[in-house]
Design an enzyme around this catalytic site. Structure first.
Site, PDB file in Angstrom:
ATOM      1  N   LYS A  11      59.392  83.780  26.860  1.00  0.00           N
ATOM      2  CA  LYS A  11      59.219  83.563  28.298  1.00  0.00           C
ATOM      3  C   LYS A  11      57.957  84.237  28.852  1.00  0.00           C
ATOM      4  CE  LYS A  11      64.166  83.098  29.286  1.00  0.00           C
ATOM      5  NZ  LYS A  11      65.265  83.657  30.111  1.00  0.00           N
ATOM      6  N   TYR A  51      65.767  72.666  32.569  1.00  0.00           N
ATOM      7  CA  TYR A  51      66.901  73.421  33.124  1.00  0.00           C
ATOM      8  C   TYR A  51      67.768  72.583  34.063  1.00  0.00           C
ATOM      9  CZ  TYR A  51      65.023  77.706  31.126  1.00  0.00           C
ATOM     10  OH  TYR A  51      64.600  78.672  30.248  1.00  0.00           O
ATOM     11  N   ASN A 114      64.145  88.362  30.700  1.00  0.00           N
ATOM     12  CA  ASN A 114      64.768  88.878  29.473  1.00  0.00           C
ATOM     13  C   ASN A 114      64.039  88.449  28.200  1.00  0.00           C
ATOM     14  OD1 ASN A 114      65.585  86.218  29.215  1.00  0.00           O
ATOM     15  ND2 ASN A 114      67.760  86.642  29.403  1.00  0.00           N
ATOM     16  N   HIS A 117      64.550  82.768  25.358  1.00  0.00           N
ATOM     17  CA  HIS A 117      65.629  81.791  25.532  1.00  0.00           C
ATOM     18  C   HIS A 117      65.930  81.227  24.155  1.00  0.00           C
ATOM     19  CE1 HIS A 117      67.794  78.142  26.805  1.00  0.00           C
ATOM     20  NE2 HIS A 117      67.097  77.553  25.841  1.00  0.00           N
ATOM     21  N   GLU A 128      67.187  70.217  23.591  1.00  0.00           N
ATOM     22  CA  GLU A 128      66.050  71.049  23.960  1.00  0.00           C
ATOM     23  C   GLU A 128      64.833  70.799  23.066  1.00  0.00           C
ATOM     24  OE1 GLU A 128      68.458  74.785  26.011  1.00  0.00           O
ATOM     25  OE2 GLU A 128      67.658  75.039  23.987  1.00  0.00           O
TER      26      GLU A 128
END
Length: 140
Positions: A11, A51, A114, A117, A128
């Site tokens: 990310k 998403y 975080n 993913h 995905e």
């Protein structure tokens, strides 16, 4: 266990802090092989499409803003039980709850920032990967 594939995203918070190499090393150390990889900067339409399952959640707008705030690294990982291995290497979604030595515990800032993913199931991984890569971009 059979060999399988999963999607991994490094990310914007991690690419901003130049952690890409360390994260890839941890994934490879967990027995995963990178068979496709590209660094991209998503447009809002890309993030919204990826998403889409969260579109009715209160965090959706913030998630889209975050995932389009800087470059990300998209990867297809392959290996025996790849989804479970990737999820173990990443740690719990919230870095506070993640196991010591996991990517999110060591590099995550908070629940959103975080660092990584990963797909949560075989069906999700298939969706995905198809959203992020053309078949010709995957070696193996």
């Amino acid at each position: 266990m059979a060999s399988e594939r999963t999607l991994s995203i490094i990310k914007p918070d991690a690419t901003e802090r130049n952690l890409t190499g360390q994260i890839i090393a941890r994934l490879e150390g967990a027995g995963l092989r990178v068979i496709a990889q590209k660094r991209v900067w998503w447009k809002k339409k890309d993030a919204r499409k990826f998403y889409d399952i969260h579109k009715d959640q209160p965090f959706f707008k913030g998630l889209i803003a975050f995932m389009t705030s800087g470059p990300i690294v998209l990867q297809v990982l392959e290996g025996e039980d790849a989804i479970a291995k990737n999820r173990e290497a990443m740690g719990a979604t919230n870095p506070v709850d993640a196991a010591p030595g996991s990517i999110r515990k060591d590099f995550g800032v908070n629940l959103q920032r975080n660092s990584v993913h990963g797909s949560d199931s075989a069906a999700t991984a298939k969706r995905e990967i198809a959203l992020c890569f053309k078949k010709s971009e995957i070696v193996g």
